[in-house]
Design a protein around this motif. Structure first.
Motif, PDB file in Angstrom:
ATOM      1  N   LEU A 157     -22.413  49.142 -37.783  1.00 41.95           N
ATOM      2  CA  LEU A 157     -23.525  48.288 -37.343  1.00 41.95           C
ATOM      3  C   LEU A 157     -23.127  46.814 -37.386  1.00 41.95           C
ATOM      4  CD1 LEU A 157     -26.555  50.054 -39.073  1.00 41.95           C
ATOM      5  CD2 LEU A 157     -25.994  50.063 -36.627  1.00 41.95           C
ATOM      6  N   LEU A 158     -22.372  46.421 -38.399  1.00 43.63           N
ATOM      7  CA  LEU A 158     -21.895  45.035 -38.470  1.00 43.63           C
ATOM      8  C   LEU A 158     -20.985  44.708 -37.293  1.00 43.63           C
ATOM      9  CD1 LEU A 158     -21.123  44.731 -42.289  1.00 43.63           C
ATOM     10  CD2 LEU A 158     -22.865  43.439 -41.027  1.00 43.63           C
ATOM     11  N   ARG A 163     -20.929  41.794 -31.762  1.00 43.96           N
ATOM     12  CA  ARG A 163     -20.626  41.828 -30.335  1.00 43.96           C
ATOM     13  C   ARG A 163     -21.866  41.833 -29.445  1.00 43.96           C
ATOM     14  NH1 ARG A 163     -16.782  44.094 -33.389  1.00 43.96           N
ATOM     15  NH2 ARG A 163     -14.602  43.894 -32.717  1.00 43.96           N
ATOM     16  N   THR A 164     -23.026  41.559 -30.018  1.00 40.15           N
ATOM     17  CA  THR A 164     -24.257  41.513 -29.241  1.00 40.15           C
ATOM     18  C   THR A 164     -25.006  40.224 -29.533  1.00 40.15           C
ATOM     19  OG1 THR A 164     -25.426  42.732 -30.990  1.00 40.15           O
ATOM     20  CG2 THR A 164     -24.558  44.018 -29.157  1.00 40.15           C
ATOM     21  N   ASP A 165     -25.893  39.859 -28.624  1.00 44.44           N
ATOM     22  CA  ASP A 165     -26.757  38.702 -28.836  1.00 44.44           C
ATOM     23  C   ASP A 165     -28.014  39.156 -29.567  1.00 44.44           C
ATOM     24  OD1 ASP A 165     -25.021  37.005 -27.452  1.00 44.44           O
ATOM     25  OD2 ASP A 165     -25.930  37.534 -25.524  1.00 44.44           O
ATOM     26  N   TYR A 223     -14.845  46.322 -43.702  1.00 45.67           N
ATOM     27  CA  TYR A 223     -15.230  45.354 -42.672  1.00 45.67           C
ATOM     28  C   TYR A 223     -14.679  43.987 -43.068  1.00 45.67           C
ATOM     29  CZ  TYR A 223     -18.006  41.994 -40.043  1.00 45.67           C
ATOM     30  OH  TYR A 223     -18.380  40.956 -39.238  1.00 45.67           O
ATOM     31  N   GLY A 224     -14.204  43.240 -42.086  1.00 46.05           N
ATOM     32  CA  GLY A 224     -13.800  41.854 -42.325  1.00 46.05           C
ATOM     33  C   GLY A 224     -12.333  41.567 -42.086  1.00 46.05           C
ATOM     34  N   THR A 225     -11.461  42.533 -42.376  1.00 45.59           N
ATOM     35  CA  THR A 225     -10.026  42.287 -42.199  1.00 45.59           C
ATOM     36  C   THR A 225      -9.644  42.098 -40.730  1.00 45.59           C
ATOM     37  OG1 THR A 225      -9.498  43.502 -44.223  1.00 45.59           O
ATOM     38  CG2 THR A 225      -7.707  43.176 -42.644  1.00 45.59           C
ATOM     39  N   PRO A 226     -10.059  42.979 -39.800  1.00 46.24           N
ATOM     40  CA  PRO A 226      -9.735  42.734 -38.389  1.00 46.24           C
ATOM     41  C   PRO A 226     -10.339  41.437 -37.872  1.00 46.24           C
ATOM     42  CG  PRO A 226     -10.489  44.986 -38.711  1.00 46.24           C
ATOM     43  CD  PRO A 226     -10.785  44.255 -39.972  1.00 46.24           C
ATOM     44  N   GLU A 227     -11.550  41.134 -38.326  1.00 49.62           N
ATOM     45  CA  GLU A 227     -12.222  39.907 -37.887  1.00 49.62           C
ATOM     46  C   GLU A 227     -11.470  38.669 -38.370  1.00 49.62           C
ATOM     47  OE1 GLU A 227     -14.745  43.356 -37.629  1.00 49.62           O
ATOM     48  OE2 GLU A 227     -13.649  42.557 -39.356  1.00 49.62           O
TER      49      GLU A 227
END
Length: 237
Positions: A157-158, A163-165, A223-227
């Protein structure tokens, strides 16, 4: 039809290009749209057209028999088909299909490869992007192997929220079960638990993110490493 201008684009990868590299691609970029569940790259078929996403989302999935599980997600940060094209593989065993309809700028494989041969800087940037996709896929493998369904759903979901508005995501339980590789009943229970904890609000075919921090707390580092890699390698390049 007027050519797209770099400063008006929503695709973060195109915006990160140097003006000179964008100018090489600009004449070959064609506006296109894609629809929910549309297959945009077929497994083991030549990838002749690739897309810089402006809005919407495309899943990278692996399928065996009738089971299909998502291993990667692409939105306006990326390029659909970058991995097989940038690595000169021509085909991929994965299926790329639309998770959320939207718009993109399409370019043929040949003009993109020609531009990469002309510009080492462009080639380096696209290979760095490929690395971020690989990092995302490895984090997905970790999540599937180690985390609870609720944690995996929170991570997913994160990623969709990024990737959405806005805070509302258009998602069905059926689609979520396919993406997460579990039964629909399990997804329904996980959504109820996240909602009960005040992390999300579920509606028919929609999920509203209420508290990102509470979702993040569930993800156990998945979550967070690819970002962070994207920010370091692409936007900090």
């Amino acid at each position: 039809m007027s050519q797209p201008q770099q400063t008006s684009l929503r695709n973060r990868l195109l915006r990160a290009l140097s003006p000179e590299d964008f100018a090489q691609l600009q004449p070959h970029l064609e506006p296109t749209t894609f629809q929910l569940r549309e297959v945009v790259i077929t497994p083991n078929a030549p990838v002749d057209e690739i897309m810089f996403i402006e809005s919407g989302m495309v899943s990278i999935s692996t399928a065996h028999d009738e089971r299909q599980i998502e291993v990667g997600l692409i939105g306006n940060e990326g390029l659909v088909g970058a991995v097989p094209v940038a690595l000169d593989c021509v085909t991929t065993p994965h299926v790329y299909f639309v998770q959320l309809s939207g718009e993109a700028l399409s370019i043929g494989r040949e003009p993109l490869c020609a531009a990469m041969r002309e510009s080492p800087i462009l080639r380096r940037l696209l290979l760095r992007y490929v690395n971020t996709v690989i990092v995302q896929i490895t984090q997905t493998a970790y999540a599937h192997a180690s985390l609870s369904l609720e944690a995996r759903l929170a991570r997913w979901l994160l990623m969709c929220h990024d990737r959405t508005d806005g805070d509302e995501l258009v998602l069905t339980h059926e689609f979520l079960s396919m993406m997460l590789g579990v039964q629909r009943a399990g997804v329904t229970l996980a959504i109820q638990n996240l909602e009960g904890a005040g992390r999300i609000k579920a509606k028919r075919r929609r999920i509203k993110v209420l508290d990102r921090d509470k979702l993040l707390a569930l993800t156990n580092g998945s979550y967070g490493t690819p970002e962070a890699e994207y920010a370091r390698l692409i936007e900090g390049a």
